[in-house]
Design a protein around this motif. Structure first.
Motif, PDB file in Angstrom:
ATOM      1  N   UNK A  30      -9.796  40.049  37.361  1.00  0.00           N
ATOM      2  CA  UNK A  30     -10.004  38.346  36.193  1.00  0.00           C
ATOM      3  C   UNK A  30     -10.121  36.935  37.287  1.00  0.00           C
ATOM      4  N   UNK A  31     -10.484  36.480  36.204  1.00  0.00           N
ATOM      5  CA  UNK A  31     -10.631  34.541  37.281  1.00  0.00           C
ATOM      6  C   UNK A  31     -12.244  34.753  38.074  1.00  0.00           C
ATOM      7  N   UNK A  32     -12.223  36.259  38.332  1.00  0.00           N
ATOM      8  CA  UNK A  32     -13.933  35.579  39.576  1.00  0.00           C
ATOM      9  C   UNK A  32     -15.369  35.160  38.699  1.00  0.00           C
ATOM     10  N   UNK A  33     -15.844  34.697  39.329  1.00  0.00           N
ATOM     11  CA  UNK A  33     -17.137  34.380  38.640  1.00  0.00           C
ATOM     12  C   UNK A  33     -18.361  34.093  38.851  1.00  0.00           C
TER      13      UNK A  33
ATOM     14  N   UNK B 287     -25.992  28.972  35.899  1.00  0.00           N
ATOM     15  CA  UNK B 287     -25.135  28.929  34.592  1.00  0.00           C
ATOM     16  C   UNK B 287     -23.703  29.934  34.873  1.00  0.00           C
ATOM     17  N   UNK B 288     -22.130  29.663  35.143  1.00  0.00           N
ATOM     18  CA  UNK B 288     -21.183  29.643  35.701  1.00  0.00           C
ATOM     19  C   UNK B 288     -20.580  31.080  34.769  1.00  0.00           C
ATOM     20  N   UNK B 289     -20.387  31.464  34.273  1.00  0.00           N
ATOM     21  CA  UNK B 289     -19.496  32.728  33.347  1.00  0.00           C
ATOM     22  C   UNK B 289     -18.311  33.232  34.632  1.00  0.00           C
ATOM     23  N   UNK B 290     -16.677  33.213  34.228  1.00  0.00           N
ATOM     24  CA  UNK B 290     -15.882  33.516  34.128  1.00  0.00           C
ATOM     25  C   UNK B 290     -15.119  34.625  33.691  1.00  0.00           C
ATOM     26  N   UNK B 291     -14.618  36.079  34.381  1.00  0.00           N
ATOM     27  CA  UNK B 291     -13.990  36.865  34.230  1.00  0.00           C
ATOM     28  C   UNK B 291     -12.384  36.792  33.826  1.00  0.00           C
ATOM     29  N   UNK B 292     -12.609  37.262  32.642  1.00  0.00           N
ATOM     30  CA  UNK B 292     -11.245  36.668  31.710  1.00  0.00           C
ATOM     31  C   UNK B 292     -10.660  38.700  30.749  1.00  0.00           C
TER      32      UNK B 292
END
Length: 111
Positions: free
Chosen positions: A61-64, A71-76
């Protein structure tokens, strides 16, 4: 197949991120909180998540993930959401006070 860069969140900011309330929308992330750690070829971010998990390098959680287009996507906990880098504004140059010489300026020679 698209190539994704992997950014792992450092431990200290990860603890804050994990306990922060979930908000939807684009997350603002600071480059100083991340370390780039390789890349992965995958069809999309969920495919990348699965491939990394199977390889024993699961995203936390929090890794990109950064796609080739930037384009960035953050893992939640709820999946991946959009993110953007927040860069600190450069500090304006310090103006010398009236009557002071700027640093490095030569003093007039005494006669």
């Amino acid at each position: 197949m698209p190539l994704f860069r992997i950014y792992r969140m450092k431990d200290s900011p990860r603890q804050q991120f994990r306990w922060a309330p979930h908000v939807s929308g684009c997350a603002s992330v600071k480059p100083k909180d991340y370390e780039q750690q390789g890349q992965v070829e995958a069809l999309h971010e969920y495919d990348a998540w699965k491939l990394l998990r199977e390889a024993g390098e699961a995203l936390g959680v929090g890794d990109l993930l950064e796609a080739e287009g930037g384009q960035l996507r953050v893992c939640k906990y709820v999946g991946f959401e959009p993110a953007q880098w927040v860069l600190p504004e450069p500090k304006p140059p310090v103006e010398p006070a009236a009557g002071e010489q700027p640093a490095g300026a030569e003093q007039p020679a005494a006669t």
